[in-house]
Structure formats: C-alpha cells, structure tokens
Write a protein that holds these residues in place. Structure first.
Motif, PDB file in Angstrom:
ATOM      1  N   GLY A  45       0.867  -7.579   7.549  1.00  0.00           N
ATOM      2  CA  GLY A  45       1.086  -6.292   8.185  1.00  0.00           C
ATOM      3  C   GLY A  45      -0.220  -6.309   9.266  1.00  0.00           C
ATOM      4  N   LEU A  46      -1.370  -6.752   9.084  1.00  0.00           N
ATOM      5  CA  LEU A  46      -2.740  -6.462   9.723  1.00  0.00           C
ATOM      6  C   LEU A  46      -2.964  -7.879  10.497  1.00  0.00           C
ATOM      7  CD1 LEU A  46      -4.734  -4.651   6.990  1.00  0.00           C
ATOM      8  CD2 LEU A  46      -3.300  -3.539   8.883  1.00  0.00           C
ATOM      9  N   GLY A  47      -1.995  -8.651  10.495  1.00  0.00           N
ATOM     10  CA  GLY A  47      -2.325  -9.860  11.263  1.00  0.00           C
ATOM     11  C   GLY A  47      -2.951 -10.778  10.502  1.00  0.00           C
ATOM     12  N   SER A  48      -2.544 -11.229   9.266  1.00  0.00           N
ATOM     13  CA  SER A  48      -2.771 -12.059   8.145  1.00  0.00           C
ATOM     14  C   SER A  48      -3.069 -13.636   8.689  1.00  0.00           C
ATOM     15  CB  SER A  48      -1.970 -11.950   7.119  1.00  0.00           C
ATOM     16  OG  SER A  48      -2.547 -12.776   5.901  1.00  0.00           O
ATOM     17  N   ALA A  49      -3.867 -14.418   8.450  1.00  0.00           N
ATOM     18  CA  ALA A  49      -3.726 -15.866   8.810  1.00  0.00           C
ATOM     19  C   ALA A  49      -4.482 -16.471   7.803  1.00  0.00           C
ATOM     20  CB  ALA A  49      -4.481 -15.925  10.205  1.00  0.00           C
ATOM     21  N   PRO A  50      -3.686 -16.554   6.682  1.00  0.00           N
ATOM     22  CA  PRO A  50      -4.657 -17.152   5.478  1.00  0.00           C
ATOM     23  C   PRO A  50      -4.934 -18.613   5.371  1.00  0.00           C
ATOM     24  CG  PRO A  50      -2.296 -16.890   5.210  1.00  0.00           C
ATOM     25  CD  PRO A  50      -2.347 -16.174   6.214  1.00  0.00           C
ATOM     26  N   VAL A  51      -5.992 -18.993   4.881  1.00  0.00           N
ATOM     27  CA  VAL A  51      -6.299 -20.498   4.861  1.00  0.00           C
ATOM     28  C   VAL A  51      -5.705 -21.203   3.711  1.00  0.00           C
ATOM     29  CG1 VAL A  51      -8.186 -22.124   4.717  1.00  0.00           C
ATOM     30  CG2 VAL A  51      -8.132 -20.112   6.239  1.00  0.00           C
ATOM     31  N   HIS A 103       8.283  -3.582  10.876  1.00  0.00           N
ATOM     32  CA  HIS A 103       9.016  -2.412   9.961  1.00  0.00           C
ATOM     33  C   HIS A 103       7.886  -1.411   9.447  1.00  0.00           C
ATOM     34  CE1 HIS A 103      12.682  -4.669   9.334  1.00  0.00           C
ATOM     35  NE2 HIS A 103      11.881  -5.949   9.563  1.00  0.00           N
ATOM     36  N   ILE A 104       6.581  -1.654   9.671  1.00  0.00           N
ATOM     37  CA  ILE A 104       5.614  -0.684   9.124  1.00  0.00           C
ATOM     38  C   ILE A 104       4.649  -0.011  10.068  1.00  0.00           C
ATOM     39  CG2 ILE A 104       5.627  -2.094   7.053  1.00  0.00           C
ATOM     40  CD1 ILE A 104       2.837  -3.198   7.874  1.00  0.00           C
ATOM     41  N   GLY A 105       3.897   1.077   9.714  1.00  0.00           N
ATOM     42  CA  GLY A 105       2.864   1.503  10.685  1.00  0.00           C
ATOM     43  C   GLY A 105       1.817   0.783  10.648  1.00  0.00           C
ATOM     44  N   ASP A 106       0.767   1.618  11.432  1.00  0.00           N
ATOM     45  CA  ASP A 106      -0.468   1.030  11.738  1.00  0.00           C
ATOM     46  C   ASP A 106      -1.506   0.729  10.633  1.00  0.00           C
ATOM     47  OD1 ASP A 106       0.182   0.593  14.378  1.00  0.00           O
ATOM     48  OD2 ASP A 106      -0.660   2.543  15.001  1.00  0.00           O
ATOM     49  N   GLU A 107      -1.118   2.014   9.465  1.00  0.00           N
ATOM     50  CA  GLU A 107      -2.344   1.904   8.391  1.00  0.00           C
ATOM     51  C   GLU A 107      -1.367   1.357   7.278  1.00  0.00           C
ATOM     52  OE1 GLU A 107      -3.453   5.842   8.100  1.00  0.00           O
ATOM     53  OE2 GLU A 107      -4.738   5.828   9.933  1.00  0.00           O
ATOM     54  N   ARG A 164       0.742  -1.143  -0.068  1.00  0.00           N
ATOM     55  CA  ARG A 164       0.100   0.104   0.204  1.00  0.00           C
ATOM     56  C   ARG A 164       0.901   1.267   0.025  1.00  0.00           C
ATOM     57  NH1 ARG A 164      -1.827   3.605   3.800  1.00  0.00           N
ATOM     58  NH2 ARG A 164      -4.064   4.655   3.491  1.00  0.00           N
ATOM     59  N   GLY A 165       0.527   2.146  -0.730  1.00  0.00           N
ATOM     60  CA  GLY A 165       1.421   3.275  -0.841  1.00  0.00           C
ATOM     61  C   GLY A 165       2.346   3.349  -1.931  1.00  0.00           C
ATOM     62  N   LYS A 166       3.178   4.492  -2.227  1.00  0.00           N
ATOM     63  CA  LYS A 166       4.065   4.719  -3.180  1.00  0.00           C
ATOM     64  C   LYS A 166       5.569   5.288  -2.716  1.00  0.00           C
ATOM     65  CE  LYS A 166       0.878   4.483  -6.820  1.00  0.00           C
ATOM     66  NZ  LYS A 166       1.370   3.450  -7.680  1.00  0.00           N
ATOM     67  N   GLY A 167       6.302   5.197  -3.436  1.00  0.00           N
ATOM     68  CA  GLY A 167       7.678   5.947  -3.157  1.00  0.00           C
ATOM     69  C   GLY A 167       8.695   5.006  -2.440  1.00  0.00           C
ATOM     70  N   LEU A 168       9.845   5.844  -2.120  1.00  0.00           N
ATOM     71  CA  LEU A 168      10.946   4.933  -1.414  1.00  0.00           C
ATOM     72  C   LEU A 168      10.137   4.155  -0.097  1.00  0.00           C
ATOM     73  CD1 LEU A 168      13.762   4.727  -1.551  1.00  0.00           C
ATOM     74  CD2 LEU A 168      14.154   6.531  -0.213  1.00  0.00           C
ATOM     75  N   GLU A 169       9.415   4.560   0.670  1.00  0.00           N
ATOM     76  CA  GLU A 169       8.680   3.918   1.850  1.00  0.00           C
ATOM     77  C   GLU A 169       8.145   2.710   1.477  1.00  0.00           C
ATOM     78  OE1 GLU A 169       6.232   6.303   4.164  1.00  0.00           O
ATOM     79  OE2 GLU A 169       7.750   7.453   5.091  1.00  0.00           O
ATOM     80  N   ALA A 170       7.552   2.707   0.050  1.00  0.00           N
ATOM     81  CA  ALA A 170       6.925   1.522  -0.257  1.00  0.00           C
ATOM     82  C   ALA A 170       8.080   0.360  -1.019  1.00  0.00           C
ATOM     83  CB  ALA A 170       5.880   1.683  -1.376  1.00  0.00           C
ATOM     84  N   VAL A 171       8.951   0.920  -1.220  1.00  0.00           N
ATOM     85  CA  VAL A 171       9.990   0.249  -1.815  1.00  0.00           C
ATOM     86  C   VAL A 171      10.820  -0.530  -0.739  1.00  0.00           C
ATOM     87  CG1 VAL A 171      12.210   0.068  -2.964  1.00  0.00           C
ATOM     88  CG2 VAL A 171      10.734   1.346  -3.766  1.00  0.00           C
ATOM     89  N   GLN A 172      10.807  -0.048   0.517  1.00  0.00           N
ATOM     90  CA  GLN A 172      11.419  -0.400   1.792  1.00  0.00           C
ATOM     91  C   GLN A 172      10.695  -1.315   2.233  1.00  0.00           C
ATOM     92  OE1 GLN A 172      11.909   3.360   3.882  1.00  0.00           O
ATOM     93  NE2 GLN A 172      14.068   3.587   3.283  1.00  0.00           N
ATOM     94  N   THR A 173       9.372  -1.108   2.275  1.00  0.00           N
ATOM     95  CA  THR A 173       8.528  -2.163   2.960  1.00  0.00           C
ATOM     96  C   THR A 173       8.555  -3.368   1.935  1.00  0.00           C
ATOM     97  OG1 THR A 173       6.868  -0.518   3.619  1.00  0.00           O
ATOM     98  CG2 THR A 173       5.901  -2.747   3.248  1.00  0.00           C
ATOM     99  N   ALA A 174       8.749  -3.364   0.502  1.00  0.00           N
ATOM    100  CA  ALA A 174       8.744  -4.603  -0.284  1.00  0.00           C
ATOM    101  C   ALA A 174       9.955  -5.310   0.204  1.00  0.00           C
ATOM    102  CB  ALA A 174       8.671  -4.038  -1.743  1.00  0.00           C
ATOM    103  N   ALA A 175      11.109  -4.656   0.246  1.00  0.00           N
ATOM    104  CA  ALA A 175      12.326  -5.082   0.662  1.00  0.00           C
ATOM    105  C   ALA A 175      12.085  -5.958   2.033  1.00  0.00           C
ATOM    106  CB  ALA A 175      13.251  -4.013   0.861  1.00  0.00           C
ATOM    107  N   ALA A 176      11.427  -5.524   2.810  1.00  0.00           N
ATOM    108  CA  ALA A 176      11.272  -6.336   4.386  1.00  0.00           C
ATOM    109  C   ALA A 176      10.303  -7.531   3.973  1.00  0.00           C
ATOM    110  CB  ALA A 176      10.470  -5.351   5.032  1.00  0.00           C
TER     111      ALA A 176
END
Length: 343
Positions: A262-268, A212-216, A171-183
């Motif tokens: 990042g939101l507590g994912s628990a996939p089936v 690594h990420i914020g609440d939203e 979610r989002g764009k820019g350098l922060e999004a790339v950093q999250t993708a790296a994580a």
C-alpha cells in the motif's frame, strides 16, 4: 452464572454508589450535618461504572435521602432547602442520562465488533492440514473484548510454482481493517497462480491495494514460497518468520524489510534452505508485542523449540496456550499464526 459474574463492572458501580450513599446518610444523621446536595455524589460516582438502571436506583436513593434528611434533622423547609433538594434531583438526572448515553455507545460498539468479526470469519478461509508435502496449521487469536477486531490475515495456495503463503497485518482496527484485509487476500488469490515469484506477487498486491486504501493506510506482510527443501521469502515491512529445526530455532534473515503493502512496496527476494522435517512459523506482531501485567514482552525464544514437537496443529495450540497464559487470557491485539512443516 450469577448476575454479578455476568455484569461485574455494573454491579461494582451499584455497590460503590450505595455504599457512598449509606456513608453520607450516616454522617448526616449521626453528625447532624446538612448534606442535602452532597448526596448527589453517590449517583455521579455510580454512573462511571454502572448501567442506566443501576445508576437510577442510586439516584432515587440519593433524592430520597436528600429530601427526607431535612425532615429527620428537623430543618426549616425554606426556599434555600428546597433549592438544594432540586439541585440534587437535577444532578441525579444528569448522572442517569450520562449512564444511558454510555450504555448506548457501548451497545453500538458491540454491534460493530460483531459485524467486523463476522466479516473477518468470512474473509479468512480454513487452512488445509497439508498441501502436497507441506504440513500446515493456522490459528487466529482474537484480542480482548475491550479491543476492536483487527485486520490480521493469512492465506495459502497451491500454485504451479509451489505452495505459497501470505501472513499480514493491516494498520488500524475495526470494519475498515477487515475490508482492507479482504482486498489483500483477494489480490493474493487472484495473482498467486500467475506471478513468477513472491516479490512480483507482492508488487501485484500492492498495486491492487492502492485502489482500496487511503494515503496513511498500509499492510505489513510476508510472502513465502515452498518448493522442496527451499523457501523463498519476500518481506514487506513484516516480522521475519521463525525457522525451527532439529538443531534449534532462529529467526530467518530476510534482509532489510521494504515498505509495507500500500506504500509502493518492492521487496527483495531471499532464498533459504528448508530441511526436511523443519518448520517455519509465520506470525503477526500481536505475538511478539504481547505483554504481561509487569509490562514484559512475550518470550517467543523460550518456547520456540517446542514448535518442533508433535504434530503441527498441536504445536501451534501449545504456543497459543503459552501466549494466553502469559497475558492472563487478555490480549490487546489480534494474532495470526501459520506453522508450516516440510514433509
């Protein structure tokens, strides 16, 4: 390449400003009208599109037309006249300064985009053409120059449990999004060889991402595991993959998507047959949410069967070309694509 083709917007602003200035000057001279202050409209309009240098050209022309227009009309050189000329000068300077500030903002934005794109290329590794019996191809379609770089991601790994793949969208764009993708990719590469299934792997990535990420912030993703003629999927709020067989093409039913990473994912887990010779297309939302000039969405269904024709890399290149042609080579969001073939 001509100057116009290199700077079409800036040159258009210059042209509009000069045409407007010429029109006002003509009206003032032919109609014998006092338009001393009105001349400033030309550099103001030019500053919306032109750079500082071109805006300054129009501004100088406006000041000269304002000052010498009174002489041409033989107006009395009163304090009121020079006040109007001074007002034209002041507003012309403001228009030029406005263009300068916009140029600087755009230059900073371009530098940030270059930094983000460089980081993105470092994060996304080259996709191997095959791992074991699984043929692979991946493509990344960057958004238009006006859009910020996105955080779309993909990765594949040969593990003791089979070939595993992840495709996701931050979610989002820019350098922060790339950093999250790296994580996300770092967590995938670390845990793909130890977690027993894609669902537990997704939970491990989710736990690592929370540091690594914020609440939203979140990442939609789908994880797959290929083994023989079966594929196991874990969907974390992402678009389901497209299965292409000799009988046709259809979206895979991965069940109700769970929360993104990042939101507590628990996939089936969902297990599906993956016949020999069939293909699976994993993609991010930039593919199916791309629009043409009429606002219509990209019709993936119309081109789905083509994904089964020819080598996987050629099939994926063909889909990318269809997408770019559909959007007139102008997309508002990045697109990550992975096409996998059984055998």
């Amino acid at each position: 390449m001509t100057s116009w083709s290199r700077h079409p917007r800036e040159n258009l602003g210059l042209l509009i400003g000069l045409v407007l200035l010429a029109g006002l000057t003509t009206i003032s001279v032919v109609g014998e009208l006092q338009l001393t202050t009105a001349m400033v409209a030309a550099p103001i309009v030019a500053s919306f599109l032109a750079d500082v240098r071109r805006t300054a050209v129009v501004a100088v022309g406006a000041v000269l037309a304002s000052a010498f227009g009174g002489l041409w009309l033989d107006l009395p050189m009163t304090g009121s006249y020079w006040f109007r000329v001074g007002l034209c000068i002041g507003l012309s300077v403001l228009a030029t300064v406005s263009a300068l500030l916009r140029d600087r903002r755009e230059a900073r934005l371009r530098r940030m985009i270059v930094i983000a794109e460089t980081a993105q290329r470092a994060v996304l590794r080259s996709m191997p053409t095959a791992i074991g019996s699984v043929g692979l191809a991946a493509r990344y379609v960057s958004a238009s120059e006006e859009a910020l770089v996105g955080g779309d991601l993909y990765e594949v790994a040969a593990t003791p449990y089979g070939v595993r793949v992840i495709v996701g969208d931050v979610r989002g764009k820019g350098l922060e999004a790339v950093q999250t993708a790296a994580a996300v990719l770092g967590a995938f590469r670390a845990a793909a060889f130890t977690e027993p299934d894609p669902a537990s792997l997704a939970r491990r990535i989710d736990e690592a991402l929370l540091q690594h990420i914020g609440d939203e912030e979140f990442v939609t993703a789908i994880l797959g595991q290929f083994h023989g003629e079966h594929v196991v999927l874990a969907n974390c709020g992402h678009h389901p993959p497209l299965l292409v067989t000799h009988a046709g093409a259809a979206l895979v039913d991965t069940g109700e998507p769970t929360l993104p990473l990042g939101l507590g994912s628990a996939p089936v887990l969902s297990e599906h047959t993956w016949p020999a010779g069939s293909r699976l297309l994993f993609y991010t939302d930039g593919l199916v949410e791309a629009r043409d000039r009429q606002g219509e969405f990209f019709p993936l269904d119309d081109f789905a069967t083509e994904l089964g024709e020819g080598p996987v890399d050629e099939a994926l290149d063909r889909l990318v070309e269809r997408l770019l042609t559909f959007g007139s080579h102008d997309t508002s969001d990045d697109v990550a694509l992975v096409l996998a073939q059984n055998g």
